[in-house]
Scaffold this active site. Structure first.
Site, PDB file in Angstrom:
ATOM      1  N   THR A 156       0.846  -1.194   0.000  1.00 27.70           N
ATOM      2  CA  THR A 156       0.000   0.000   0.000  1.00 27.70           C
ATOM      3  C   THR A 156       0.880   1.241   0.000  1.00 27.70           C
ATOM      4  O   THR A 156       1.726   1.409   0.875  1.00 27.70           O
ATOM      5  CB  THR A 156      -0.924   0.007   1.224  1.00 27.70           C
ATOM      6  OG1 THR A 156      -1.785  -1.136   1.154  1.00 27.70           O
ATOM      7  CG2 THR A 156      -1.775   1.261   1.262  1.00 27.70           C
ATOM      8  N   HIS A 248      -8.112   4.016  -0.863  1.00 27.59           N
ATOM      9  CA  HIS A 248      -8.100   3.525   0.523  1.00 27.59           C
ATOM     10  C   HIS A 248      -9.504   3.554   1.123  1.00 27.59           C
ATOM     11  O   HIS A 248      -9.679   3.764   2.327  1.00 27.59           O
ATOM     12  CB  HIS A 248      -7.144   4.362   1.380  1.00 27.59           C
ATOM     13  CG  HIS A 248      -6.399   3.567   2.412  1.00 27.59           C
ATOM     14  ND1 HIS A 248      -5.060   3.306   2.338  1.00 27.59           N
ATOM     15  CD2 HIS A 248      -6.819   2.964   3.558  1.00 27.59           C
ATOM     16  CE1 HIS A 248      -4.676   2.605   3.385  1.00 27.59           C
ATOM     17  NE2 HIS A 248      -5.732   2.385   4.148  1.00 27.59           N
ATOM     18  N   ARG A 251     -10.444   6.604   3.154  1.00 23.65           N
ATOM     19  CA  ARG A 251      -9.916   6.701   4.515  1.00 23.65           C
ATOM     20  C   ARG A 251      -8.574   7.423   4.592  1.00 23.65           C
ATOM     21  O   ARG A 251      -7.955   7.448   5.657  1.00 23.65           O
ATOM     22  CB  ARG A 251      -9.772   5.290   5.106  1.00 23.65           C
ATOM     23  CG  ARG A 251     -11.099   4.588   5.279  1.00 23.65           C
ATOM     24  CD  ARG A 251     -10.927   3.144   5.705  1.00 23.65           C
ATOM     25  NE  ARG A 251     -10.354   2.994   7.026  1.00 23.65           N
ATOM     26  CZ  ARG A 251     -11.038   3.087   8.172  1.00 23.65           C
ATOM     27  NH1 ARG A 251     -12.339   3.337   8.142  1.00 23.65           N
ATOM     28  NH2 ARG A 251     -10.455   2.907   9.346  1.00 23.65           N
ATOM     29  N   VAL A 282     -17.474  -0.884  -4.527  1.00 24.12           N
ATOM     30  CA  VAL A 282     -18.162  -2.021  -5.152  1.00 24.12           C
ATOM     31  C   VAL A 282     -19.163  -2.594  -4.155  1.00 24.12           C
ATOM     32  O   VAL A 282     -18.790  -3.083  -3.091  1.00 24.12           O
ATOM     33  CB  VAL A 282     -17.162  -3.104  -5.592  1.00 24.12           C
ATOM     34  CG1 VAL A 282     -17.900  -4.341  -6.089  1.00 24.12           C
ATOM     35  CG2 VAL A 282     -16.237  -2.554  -6.667  1.00 24.12           C
ATOM     36  N   ARG A 303     -15.515  -3.337   2.953  1.00 26.19           N
ATOM     37  CA  ARG A 303     -16.543  -3.178   3.977  1.00 26.19           C
ATOM     38  C   ARG A 303     -17.651  -4.224   3.891  1.00 26.19           C
ATOM     39  O   ARG A 303     -18.094  -4.722   4.944  1.00 26.19           O
ATOM     40  CB  ARG A 303     -17.129  -1.762   3.906  1.00 26.19           C
ATOM     41  CG  ARG A 303     -16.178  -0.686   4.425  1.00 26.19           C
ATOM     42  CD  ARG A 303     -16.854   0.679   4.410  1.00 26.19           C
ATOM     43  NE  ARG A 303     -15.983   1.736   4.914  1.00 26.19           N
ATOM     44  CZ  ARG A 303     -15.152   2.455   4.158  1.00 26.19           C
ATOM     45  NH1 ARG A 303     -15.063   2.200   2.846  1.00 26.19           N
ATOM     46  NH2 ARG A 303     -14.394   3.404   4.690  1.00 26.19           N
TER      47      ARG A 303
END
Length: 355
Positions: A156, A248, A251, A282, A303
């Site tokens: 990341t 991200h 976030r 998505v 999520r």
């Protein structure tokens, strides 16, 4: 179905922990935009060219996925359910989905892989990490992923500093409850014996640091958090095996574009040299189809997996993955496709702008 699981998760979770998962930075503009951007797009189906026997599988550097839906790295699954990342790993393995676990897991990577292997003989588990500024930490994390049997690394790169999470600040949520920790950060160089280091981030990290990771491992290295097409091209130049277009999950920075809006330019910059994944916003099989039509090889979901986990543990995660794949298969059939690669950019239009 995903909305129902989210409501069940909301009721099951401590409200502070729900806000941690659900929230974003700033005014949460990008958090909302990730979904809204998909709603602005539509698909132009092709007709009389499909098949009742569709093949959804995609080959990716680091593993094969039964469908173009990957479990994105998300933090601290044991906040959602006592079985945590092991439940997520078992569900992903049962669904044949690539699982990306990472440094912010509340279960060590070797245990996550073992959980996946308890369900499937050759599960695809990848390991996400940051370019830690402390000497030896990144190398140690890479070594742990290799030893555990991970199929790829996901670095990341959109976090030179931690994002300022509005809801966490309001709730005073700055640390995990007693008994939980970022398990992969335990017993690392420079850290307390038997204890955990903080996850390290630094604005001084550079492409040379990424290049060193690529050169240090035989695993394919994906670069996650790319929005600018020039950065996508640079990632390919330093040896990345794939690029993940991501903000991200809203976030990190509240003035960036929605992930799907950034996708086409990144796909063009990569020009087929490595695959591109899309992460962010998505929430249905139609979104999966739109992202693939715009050039993504697969999509990551974060999520929704957490909502399934919080609502019903392993079974809830499996429901999320099965629902997304079923919806995507249905969308592919309606678009006249036999395989994911049949979805092409000429099939995507903006709502209200067609004709």
């Amino acid at each position: 179905m995903l909305a129902r699981l989210h409501e069940e998760a909301r009721r099951a979770l401590d409200p502070v922990h729900h806000d941690y998962y659900a929230g974003g930075v700033g005014a949460e503009v990008v958090l909302a935009e990730n979904e809204a951007a998909f709603a602005r797009l539509a698909l132009l189906p092709r007709v009389l060219r499909g098949s009742s026997r569709r093949d959804l599988a995609v080959d990716l550097p680091g593993g094969r996925s039964a469908a173009p839906v990957v479990v994105s790295p998300t933090a601290f699954h044991r906040l959602a359910h006592p079985d945590g990342e092991v439940a997520t790993a078992r569900a992903a393995a049962a669904a044949g989905a690539v699982l990306i676990t990472g440094v912010a897991s509340t279960t060590a990577v070797d245990e996550v892989v073992a959980g996946a292997r308890s369900v499937a003989s050759h599960p695809a588990v990848w390991f996400q990490l940051y370019l830690d500024p402390a000497p030896g930490v990144t190398d140690s994390l890479v070594g742990r992923a290799e030893d555990a049997g991970c199929g790829a690394l996901v670095v990341t790169v959109d976090s030179p500093v931690f994002g300022r999470h509005t809801r966490d600040a309001a709730n005073g949520f700055h640390d995990l409850p007693a008994g939980l920790a970022a398990a992969n950060m335990r017993d690392l160089p420079g850290g307390p014996p038997g204890g955990t280091r903080d996850i390290g981030m630094s604005a001084d990290q550079s492409w040379d640091d990424l290049r060193r990771v690529v050169e240090r491992t035989d695993l394919p290295v994906w670069v996650k958090g790319v929005l600018h097409p020039a950065d996508a091209a640079e990632a390919v130049a330093v040896g990345a095996a794939g690029v993940v277009v991501s903000n991200h999950g809203g976030r990190q920075f509240d003035v960036v574009p929605a992930a799907v809006d950034a996708l086409p330019a990144v796909v063009d910059a990569v020009a087929g040299r490595v695959p591109v994944l899309l992460d962010g916003g998505v929430h249905g099989g139609g979104d999966v189809a739109l992202a693939l039509a715009l050039g993504a090889r697969a999509v990551g979901v974060g999520r929704p997996v957490l909502w399934g986990l919080a609502a019903a543990g392993e079974a809830g995660v499996r429901q999320v993955l099965d629902s997304l794949v079923d919806e995507f298969d249905h969308a592919l059939a309606l678009c006249g496709g036999q395989r994911p690669s049949d979805l092409t950019r000429d099939m995507v239009v903006r709502r209200g702008a067609f004709g």
